[in-house]
Structure formats: C-alpha cells, structure tokens
Motif scaffolding. Structure first.
Motif, short mmCIF file in Angstrom:
data_model
loop_
_atom_site.label_atom_id
_atom_site.label_comp_id
_atom_site.label_asym_id
_atom_site.label_seq_id
_atom_site.Cartn_x
_atom_site.Cartn_y
_atom_site.Cartn_z
N LEU A 44 57.09 62.17 -3.78
CA LEU A 44 57.85 63.16 -3.02
C LEU A 44 57.60 63.00 -1.52
O LEU A 44 58.54 63.03 -0.73
CB LEU A 44 57.48 64.57 -3.45
N ARG A 45 56.35 62.82 -1.12
CA ARG A 45 56.02 62.76 0.31
C ARG A 45 56.72 61.61 1.01
O ARG A 45 57.34 61.79 2.06
CB ARG A 45 54.51 62.65 0.51
N GLY A 46 56.65 60.42 0.46
CA GLY A 46 57.27 59.26 1.09
C GLY A 46 58.79 59.35 1.11
O GLY A 46 59.43 59.07 2.13
N ALA A 47 59.38 59.76 0.00
CA ALA A 47 60.83 59.87 -0.07
C ALA A 47 61.34 60.94 0.87
O ALA A 47 62.32 60.75 1.60
CB ALA A 47 61.26 60.16 -1.51
N LEU A 48 60.68 62.08 0.87
CA LEU A 48 61.09 63.19 1.74
C LEU A 48 60.94 62.81 3.20
O LEU A 48 61.83 63.09 4.02
CB LEU A 48 60.26 64.43 1.42
#
Length: 71
Positions: A58-62
């Motif tokens: 989630l962190r990288g994609a967001l």
C-alpha cells in the motif's frame, strides 16, 4: 555496454522519505514495530499486515500515485 538507468537506480534522501510520509499520511495506517528474540538474536518486525490492504505494498503504490498527481 552502459547499463540503462532505472527508477530504482538512486537512493532516496531523508527529504524523499519525509515527502512520501506526508503524501501517504492521510491514507496509510501507522503500524507498530515488534522486537523479539529468535535463538538469542534480536529481530525487529514491522507489522504491515495491519494495513487496510493487509500488505506493505500500500505505501509504495499510494506514494507513486500521489507523487504522479493521481486524485
């Protein structure tokens, strides 16, 4: 032959990390860190499975979407 540069060819600076944290802050949960000992050795675990998505991705994609200006 010269290697082709990629998006991962640089190391992020502390300013990059701070900017990413600010971008994803309203959306990503702050997950706990657990420190345990395994066979006498310290092991630190970041409990990213507690994210809404159940994964660290989630962190990288967001961050990528927010940095690109996605709504």
């Amino acid at each position: 032959m010269t290697p082709t540069p990629t998006a991962t060819a640089f190391l992020p600076t502390s300013a990059d990390v701070a900017a990413a944290a600010e971008r994803i802050g309203p959306y990503a949960r702050r997950t706990p860190v657990l420190t345990v000992r395994v066979d006498g050795h310290p092991l630190t675990l970041k409990l990213e499975h507690l994210q809404i998505t159940g994964a660290f991705k989630l962190r990288g994609a967001l961050n990528a979407m927010a940095a690109a200006g996605a709504p």
